[in-house]
Design a protein around this motif. Structure first.
Motif, PDB file in Angstrom:
ATOM      1  N   LEU A 293      90.854  52.184  70.987  1.00  0.00           N
ATOM      2  CA  LEU A 293      91.048  50.789  71.415  1.00  0.00           C
ATOM      3  C   LEU A 293      90.837  50.678  72.927  1.00  0.00           C
ATOM      4  O   LEU A 293      91.364  51.488  73.683  1.00  0.00           O
ATOM      5  CB  LEU A 293      92.467  50.331  71.061  1.00  0.00           C
ATOM      6  CG  LEU A 293      92.801  48.855  71.324  1.00  0.00           C
ATOM      7  CD1 LEU A 293      92.319  47.992  70.164  1.00  0.00           C
ATOM      8  CD2 LEU A 293      94.300  48.666  71.516  1.00  0.00           C
ATOM      9  N   THR A 294      90.069  49.681  73.360  1.00  0.00           N
ATOM     10  CA  THR A 294      89.878  49.474  74.802  1.00  0.00           C
ATOM     11  C   THR A 294      90.796  48.349  75.283  1.00  0.00           C
ATOM     12  O   THR A 294      90.751  47.236  74.767  1.00  0.00           O
ATOM     13  CB  THR A 294      88.419  49.105  75.114  1.00  0.00           C
ATOM     14  OG1 THR A 294      87.578  50.104  74.535  1.00  0.00           O
ATOM     15  CG2 THR A 294      88.175  49.057  76.614  1.00  0.00           C
ATOM     16  N   ILE A 295      91.635  48.709  76.246  1.00  0.00           N
ATOM     17  CA  ILE A 295      92.610  47.743  76.786  1.00  0.00           C
ATOM     18  C   ILE A 295      92.163  47.322  78.178  1.00  0.00           C
ATOM     19  O   ILE A 295      92.012  48.158  79.072  1.00  0.00           O
ATOM     20  CB  ILE A 295      94.017  48.380  76.860  1.00  0.00           C
ATOM     21  CG1 ILE A 295      94.469  48.839  75.466  1.00  0.00           C
ATOM     22  CG2 ILE A 295      95.015  47.403  77.462  1.00  0.00           C
ATOM     23  CD1 ILE A 295      95.718  49.717  75.487  1.00  0.00           C
TER      24      ILE A 295
ATOM     25  N   ALA B 158     103.985  52.207  80.053  1.00  0.00           N
ATOM     26  CA  ALA B 158     103.609  51.851  78.676  1.00  0.00           C
ATOM     27  C   ALA B 158     102.114  52.040  78.457  1.00  0.00           C
ATOM     28  O   ALA B 158     101.681  52.521  77.395  1.00  0.00           O
ATOM     29  CB  ALA B 158     104.015  50.403  78.383  1.00  0.00           C
ATOM     30  N   ILE B 159     101.309  51.682  79.461  1.00  0.00           N
ATOM     31  CA  ILE B 159      99.856  51.869  79.362  1.00  0.00           C
ATOM     32  C   ILE B 159      99.528  53.370  79.257  1.00  0.00           C
ATOM     33  O   ILE B 159      98.675  53.771  78.444  1.00  0.00           O
ATOM     34  CB  ILE B 159      99.136  51.219  80.576  1.00  0.00           C
ATOM     35  CG1 ILE B 159      99.326  49.702  80.566  1.00  0.00           C
ATOM     36  CG2 ILE B 159      97.651  51.589  80.594  1.00  0.00           C
ATOM     37  CD1 ILE B 159      98.684  48.958  79.410  1.00  0.00           C
TER      38      ILE B 159
ATOM     39  N   GLU C 263      97.454  55.302  76.362  1.00  0.00           N
ATOM     40  CA  GLU C 263      96.312  56.194  76.637  1.00  0.00           C
ATOM     41  C   GLU C 263      96.539  57.555  75.977  1.00  0.00           C
ATOM     42  O   GLU C 263      95.607  58.149  75.423  1.00  0.00           O
ATOM     43  CB  GLU C 263      96.097  56.342  78.141  1.00  0.00           C
ATOM     44  CG  GLU C 263      95.441  55.101  78.750  1.00  0.00           C
ATOM     45  CD  GLU C 263      95.171  55.226  80.245  1.00  0.00           C
ATOM     46  OE1 GLU C 263      95.918  55.949  80.934  1.00  0.00           O
ATOM     47  OE2 GLU C 263      94.217  54.583  80.716  1.00  0.00           O
ATOM     48  N   ALA C 264      97.778  58.018  76.029  1.00  0.00           N
ATOM     49  CA  ALA C 264      98.115  59.304  75.396  1.00  0.00           C
ATOM     50  C   ALA C 264      97.896  59.238  73.879  1.00  0.00           C
ATOM     51  O   ALA C 264      97.647  60.254  73.220  1.00  0.00           O
ATOM     52  CB  ALA C 264      99.563  59.674  75.711  1.00  0.00           C
ATOM     53  N   GLN C 265      97.956  58.008  73.341  1.00  0.00           N
ATOM     54  CA  GLN C 265      97.727  57.838  71.900  1.00  0.00           C
ATOM     55  C   GLN C 265      96.258  57.562  71.569  1.00  0.00           C
ATOM     56  O   GLN C 265      95.921  57.249  70.429  1.00  0.00           O
ATOM     57  CB  GLN C 265      98.574  56.675  71.370  1.00  0.00           C
ATOM     58  CG  GLN C 265     100.079  56.916  71.449  1.00  0.00           C
ATOM     59  CD  GLN C 265     100.845  55.734  70.873  1.00  0.00           C
ATOM     60  OE1 GLN C 265     100.635  55.348  69.711  1.00  0.00           O
ATOM     61  NE2 GLN C 265     101.727  55.148  71.657  1.00  0.00           N
ATOM     62  N   GLY C 266      95.391  57.670  72.595  1.00  0.00           N
ATOM     63  CA  GLY C 266      93.957  57.537  72.320  1.00  0.00           C
ATOM     64  C   GLY C 266      93.311  56.242  72.750  1.00  0.00           C
ATOM     65  O   GLY C 266      92.123  56.031  72.501  1.00  0.00           O
ATOM     66  N   ALA C 267      94.072  55.367  73.410  1.00  0.00           N
ATOM     67  CA  ALA C 267      93.465  54.119  73.895  1.00  0.00           C
ATOM     68  C   ALA C 267      92.793  54.351  75.244  1.00  0.00           C
ATOM     69  O   ALA C 267      93.166  55.261  75.979  1.00  0.00           O
ATOM     70  CB  ALA C 267      94.537  53.041  74.033  1.00  0.00           C
ATOM     71  N   ASP C 268      91.792  53.518  75.549  1.00  0.00           N
ATOM     72  CA  ASP C 268      91.140  53.566  76.858  1.00  0.00           C
ATOM     73  C   ASP C 268      91.518  52.323  77.644  1.00  0.00           C
ATOM     74  O   ASP C 268      91.708  51.250  77.072  1.00  0.00           O
ATOM     75  CB  ASP C 268      89.609  53.575  76.701  1.00  0.00           C
ATOM     76  CG  ASP C 268      89.123  54.801  75.962  1.00  0.00           C
ATOM     77  OD1 ASP C 268      89.564  55.907  76.328  1.00  0.00           O
ATOM     78  OD2 ASP C 268      88.328  54.643  75.007  1.00  0.00           O
TER      79      ASP C 268
ATOM     80  N   VAL D 262     105.841  42.468  73.503  1.00  0.00           N
ATOM     81  CA  VAL D 262     106.542  43.574  72.837  1.00  0.00           C
ATOM     82  C   VAL D 262     107.359  44.309  73.899  1.00  0.00           C
ATOM     83  O   VAL D 262     106.924  44.423  75.050  1.00  0.00           O
ATOM     84  CB  VAL D 262     105.509  44.507  72.134  1.00  0.00           C
ATOM     85  CG1 VAL D 262     104.512  45.094  73.131  1.00  0.00           C
ATOM     86  CG2 VAL D 262     106.191  45.613  71.340  1.00  0.00           C
ATOM     87  N   PRO D 263     108.565  44.786  73.550  1.00  0.00           N
ATOM     88  CA  PRO D 263     109.360  45.518  74.543  1.00  0.00           C
ATOM     89  C   PRO D 263     108.610  46.757  75.036  1.00  0.00           C
ATOM     90  O   PRO D 263     108.094  47.531  74.233  1.00  0.00           O
ATOM     91  CB  PRO D 263     110.625  45.903  73.769  1.00  0.00           C
ATOM     92  CG  PRO D 263     110.718  44.906  72.663  1.00  0.00           C
ATOM     93  CD  PRO D 263     109.293  44.600  72.292  1.00  0.00           C
ATOM     94  N   ALA D 264     108.541  46.913  76.365  1.00  0.00           N
ATOM     95  CA  ALA D 264     107.797  48.031  76.951  1.00  0.00           C
ATOM     96  C   ALA D 264     108.730  49.047  77.584  1.00  0.00           C
ATOM     97  O   ALA D 264     108.290  50.078  78.063  1.00  0.00           O
ATOM     98  CB  ALA D 264     106.832  47.513  78.007  1.00  0.00           C
TER      99      ALA D 264
END
Lengths: 95, 432
Positions: B210-212, B233-234, B238-243, B400-402
């Motif tokens: 996913l690109t954020i 949170a970002i 990223e650690a979960q694979g998002a860019d 969402v709570p961060a």
């Protein structure tokens, strides 16, 4: 509100707008609003810097047949009115 | 814990025996019409008003088996960011009762955060679902404009507002959206993209690839602790694979001004209906007259009822809106605000070509202390900086709570493309 860079808002102008909006105000409210409106209108003035943007809103007309259907009964429609007479809303005199 | 004052009316409305919300209690914001149950909009103007019909969303809740357990407190007519402008007193934040729950759907968020309701409905004109969700540490969704019927919602600014769900988790919020979304012939602005939706299924936490996009402008001027929590949170995503990519949206700096011009203009027109004749506070009660004949002519009687029925924030917005639409100022303010709205939409379109979703702190500040913001309306308006652009662009967003900053909840907002509810639900669920 004057043509200067900072809009100066007078009590008279607040009263004029309040009159257009059919909201009576007391003197204290007029004074407070004049002061607060000045700051808010100064923010609104910054919209002058917005560039013109070509936009084509994707609007469509939504049509339906004009059919008679169940609505509120007269009694239901009058239920929340403080002043009624002979099955009608009772309003203030016109002039 | 002191009484939170999350409800204006506590009355149970039972729904169908079964359905996806059977056994669930739902608090409904008090600007959403409930047949036979008082609906005040947090205003003295509508104290005692009992709608003769249900809003479409209320019909859908009942059909889904929900029990409505009360009408939630709110800023008067939705005009506020703290729930302090309610005629029925402020709601307290259950996380810290010296602080506001956010607004205007503060009662809805506080009820969910405190466990007084399982779920809640709010309405979001410029952030009124997302702000209280962020301040109370729960989840709130502002759907794409047109996804949810506004039939029976007492109008504040029609071109901006949507009814949205508040819940303890992303999946539950998405599930409540599934119940209320979908076309309605009684609201011609609704679309059929929400028919038969299953947004809840998208709460699978899968952000691989996913690109954020992060708009730098939405971090400028934000509280340091909030910004720190946001980046943590970002990092987690990223650690979960998002860019992550940085995007630029220069237009959003004009969003608050454009929002308030448009919302106040629409409000001045919408609230013209409250004159005390068909419903609401009448001139006879307002002016303490014996008879309507003493109240003066039409204009004088209406002005008397409106002076007494509306609180200061509502009067401010009606007056400023009337001013922005008045002869000689329409082009200067209202037309310019519409230009800004188009510019903001274009910036979002461009940013969402570079990213699947956009992320920002929901609120640039932690929850205010009670009373802190009432003195200076302009400071309050600026707190809406990150939420109002979304309404101007008609897009969906979720808070969402961060995490926390100094013990207070921080909300992260994901903004998606039009009808991109599944994408924002998926992204948000990865933070739980």
């Amino acid at each position: 509100m004057s043509d200067g860079d900072e809009p100066a808002v007078t009590g008279e102008e607040v009263r004029k707008v309040a009159d257009l909006a059919r909201v009576d105000l007391n003197d204290e409210e007029v004074e407070q609003f004049a002061e607060q409106f000045e700051a808010v209108l100064a923010d609104f003035e910054t919209l002058d810097e917005v560039p013109e943007v070509e936009s084509e809103p994707d609007l469509v007309n939504v049509m339906r047949a004009d059919e008679v259907r169940e609505g509120l009964t007269q009694e239901e429609a009058l239920d929340n009115a403080a002043q009624t007479e002979d099955g009608y809303f009772k309003g203030p005199r016109v002039s | 814990m002191p009484e939170l004052n999350a409800y204006i009316t506590e009355e149970r409305i039972e729904g169908a025996d079964d359905g996806p919300l059977a056994g669930k209690t739902v608090a409904v914001k008090d600007n959403i019409s409930t047949e036979g149950v008082e609906t005040t909009c947090g205003s003295k103007m509508l104290e005692g008003y009992v709608p003769p019909y249900d809003a479409t969303v209320v019909e859908r809740l009942k059909a889904a088996g929900a029990t409505i357990n009360g009408k939630a407190n709110m800023d008067e007519f939705g005009m506020g960011t703290t729930t302090e402008t309610s005629h029925f007193g402020a709601t307290l934040n259950p996380v810290d009762t010296d602080r506001v729950p956010g607004g205007s759907s503060g009662g809805s968020a506080a009820a969910v955060a405190a466990g007084e309701a399982d779920l809640a409905l709010g309405s979001d004109t410029g952030g009124s679902v997302r702000a209280p969700a962020a301040f109370c540490g729960v989840v709130g969704i502002k759907p794409t404009y047109g996804l949810v019927s506004r039939y029976g919602l007492v109008a504040y600014a029609n071109s901006l507002e949507q009814i949205g769900p508040i819940a303890p988790t992303v999946e539950e919020a998405a599930g409540l959206l599934d119940v209320i979304a979908g076309a309605d012939e009684r609201d011609a602005t609704t679309v059929d993209e929400g028919d038969g939706s299953n947004y809840a299924a998208a709460a699978d936490g899968d952000v691989e690839g996913l690109t954020i996009g992060v708009p730098a402008e939405l971090l400028e001027g934000a509280d340091e602790g909030v910004v720190e929590t946001f980046w943590d949170a970002i990092d987690d995503l990223e650690a979960q694979g998002a860019d992550t990519v940085e995007v630029s949206m220069p237009s959003v700096e004009k969003a608050v001004a454009a929002y308030y011009v448009i919302a106040m203009s629409e409000a001045s027109s919408n609230l013209a209906r409250f004159d005390g004749t068909r419903y609401g506070l009448n001139a006879v009660e307002a002016g303490d007259y014996d008879d309507l004949a003493e109240a003066g002519n039409w204009n004088e009687a209406f002005a008397t009822a409106r002076e007494e029925g509306f609180g200061p924030e509502v009067k401010r917005r009606i007056l400023l809106g009337t001013f922005a639409l008045s002869a000689g100022y329409h082009d200067k303010y209202y037309a310019k605000a519409q230009d800004a709205r188009a510019w903001i939409k274009r910036d979002f379109d461009e940013s969402l070509e570079q990213a699947d979703v956009l992320a920002s702190p929901t609120m640039p500040v932690p929850p205010f202390k009670l009373g802190e913001g009432l003195e200076d309306p302009r400071t309050m308006y600026l707190a809406d900086a990150n939420t109002v652009p979304v309404n101007l662009a008609d897009l969906p967003a979720i808070s969402v709570p961060a995490g926390e900053s100094e013990g207070l909840p921080v909300g992260l907002q994901f903004i998606g493309p039009k009808y991109g509810e599944e994408t924002i639900v998926r992204a948000a669920s990865a933070l739980e």
